[in-house]
Design an enzyme around this catalytic site. Structure first.
Site, PDB file in Angstrom:
ATOM      1  N   HIS A   1      30.534  46.084  33.549  1.00  0.00           N
ATOM      2  CA  HIS A   1      31.878  46.562  33.933  1.00  0.00           C
ATOM      3  C   HIS A   1      32.956  45.925  33.060  1.00  0.00           C
ATOM      4  O   HIS A   1      34.008  45.507  33.534  1.00  0.00           O
ATOM      5  CB  HIS A   1      32.151  46.287  35.410  1.00  0.00           C
ATOM      6  CG  HIS A   1      31.161  46.948  36.323  1.00  0.00           C
ATOM      7  ND1 HIS A   1      31.178  48.300  36.577  1.00  0.00           N
ATOM      8  CD2 HIS A   1      30.110  46.449  37.013  1.00  0.00           C
ATOM      9  CE1 HIS A   1      30.181  48.606  37.397  1.00  0.00           C
ATOM     10  NE2 HIS A   1      29.518  47.510  37.670  1.00  0.00           N
TER      11      HIS A   1
ATOM     12  N   TYR B   1      29.030  35.969  39.633  1.00  0.00           N
ATOM     13  CA  TYR B   1      30.409  36.214  39.219  1.00  0.00           C
ATOM     14  C   TYR B   1      31.123  34.908  38.874  1.00  0.00           C
ATOM     15  O   TYR B   1      31.958  34.864  37.978  1.00  0.00           O
ATOM     16  CB  TYR B   1      31.177  36.939  40.320  1.00  0.00           C
ATOM     17  CG  TYR B   1      30.680  38.331  40.626  1.00  0.00           C
ATOM     18  CD1 TYR B   1      29.883  39.035  39.722  1.00  0.00           C
ATOM     19  CD2 TYR B   1      30.998  38.954  41.821  1.00  0.00           C
ATOM     20  CE1 TYR B   1      29.423  40.303  40.014  1.00  0.00           C
ATOM     21  CE2 TYR B   1      30.542  40.235  42.114  1.00  0.00           C
ATOM     22  CZ  TYR B   1      29.753  40.902  41.203  1.00  0.00           C
ATOM     23  OH  TYR B   1      29.303  42.165  41.490  1.00  0.00           O
TER      24      TYR B   1
END
Length: 313
Positions: A32, A302
């Site tokens: 992404h 993340y």
């Protein structure tokens, strides 16, 4: 995978493998990587209060930050390339805290556990001797993981969205929702575009501008907000809460949780992208995790990714 691999080691390897598959793009997410950050407002529907006591579902207007993105780890990927698209929403709650929803244009997820997800990624790595994909590695993985094969089939059959604002987005994980009276239900989020869905064939999409999704969104926003309805698909007896690869039957009841108005694209979108993390474990009172092992693993991954891109790596 070896039983000696610790969860922490597996998560670090997931990030490392994603980065290897994406190629060298210092300062960007390994997946992404290309997207745009928007701002908007969410207002909970009346029915939502019967499902959860979460503060953003009580009917008041709540400021939000929204990020639309391509799935690729290449920040220069053409917007017409077939793949999943994503929509991440950060609710800025009255108490100063935040809650996130992460959703994909494809329902489900390719692996049930972090270890299986790592194996899924490693099966796509090229052979060091040739630099080319190993022809038997990925098919062999899919043969042993039918739920992953089903996800890939849904992915390959999904057409390219004509607009970020005309695609549905589905949060993969189940969450536990608790109302003010103490009753609880499990459910999965689905964002539905008020303008309806619109798609392009890969051939038509490839002929458009490399950045047509952002350009189309900018044009659309000049005519007013882009609106999504947030629906909650409610689980019934026997539906798995801890298996992100398993889709629930389409006839499960749904409750409307609210309405999101995307008002504009942030003028500091690129800087916002570098500094923001959307995390499925960012929750608030009235919404809890299930036993699904993937959300905690995503949160840890993340964190590693954010630290690395913050260093320009």
């Amino acid at each position: 995978m070896s039983g000696s691999t610790t969860p922490g080691t597996a998560i670090a390897q997931i990030v490392q493998t994603m980065r290897a598959l994406a190629g060298s793009h210092p300062g960007f997410r390994p997946v992404h990587a290309k997207g745009c950050v928007c701002y908007g407002t969410f207002r909970g529907a009346r029915e939502a209060r019967g499902v959860s006591r979460a503060p953003h579902l009580q009917g008041d207007a709540v400021p939000t930050v929204i990020r639309f993105s391509n799935a690729s780890g290449d920040p220069d990927v053409h917007d017409g390339t077939p793949n999943a698209r994503a929509m991440a929403v950060k609710f800025q709650l009255p108490d100063g805290k935040k809650a996130d929803i992460l959703a994909l244009s494809i329902e489900g997820f390719p692996a049930r556990t972090p270890e299986d997800f790592l194996a899924f990624l490693q099966a796509q790595l090229p052979d060091p001797a040739t630099g080319q994909p190993r022809p038997d590695a990925f098919p062999r993985f899919l043969e042993k993981h039918p739920s992953t094969a089903a996800f890939i089939q849904r992915l390959t059959q999904k057409p390219v969205p004509a607009s970020y604002g005309q695609s549905s987005y589905h949060a993969e994980h189940a969450f536990k929702f608790t109302a003010a009276d103490g009753t609880s239900r499990f459910g999965r989020y689905h964002w539905m575009p008020e303008a309806g869905e619109a798609h392009l064939s890969p051939d038509d999409a490839s002929k458009r501008s490399a950045n047509f999704l952002r350009e189309e969104l900018e044009s659309r926003l000049r005519n007013g907000p882009v609106v999504f309805r947030l629906l909650l698909q409610l689980a019934e007896q026997g539906d798995p809460m801890d298996d992100v690869t398993a889709l629930w039957p389409a006839d499960r009841p749904q409750v409307e949780l609210g309405r999101l108005e995307v008002a504009g694209i942030s003028q500091t979108s690129m800087a916002d992208e570098r500094g923001m993390v959307f995390d499925p474990t960012n929750l608030t009172d009235g919404i809890d995790l299930s036993a699904d092992p993937i959300p905690p693993a995503r949160s840890a991954a993340y964190s590693i990714s954010y630290d690395r891109r913050g260093k320009g790596e």
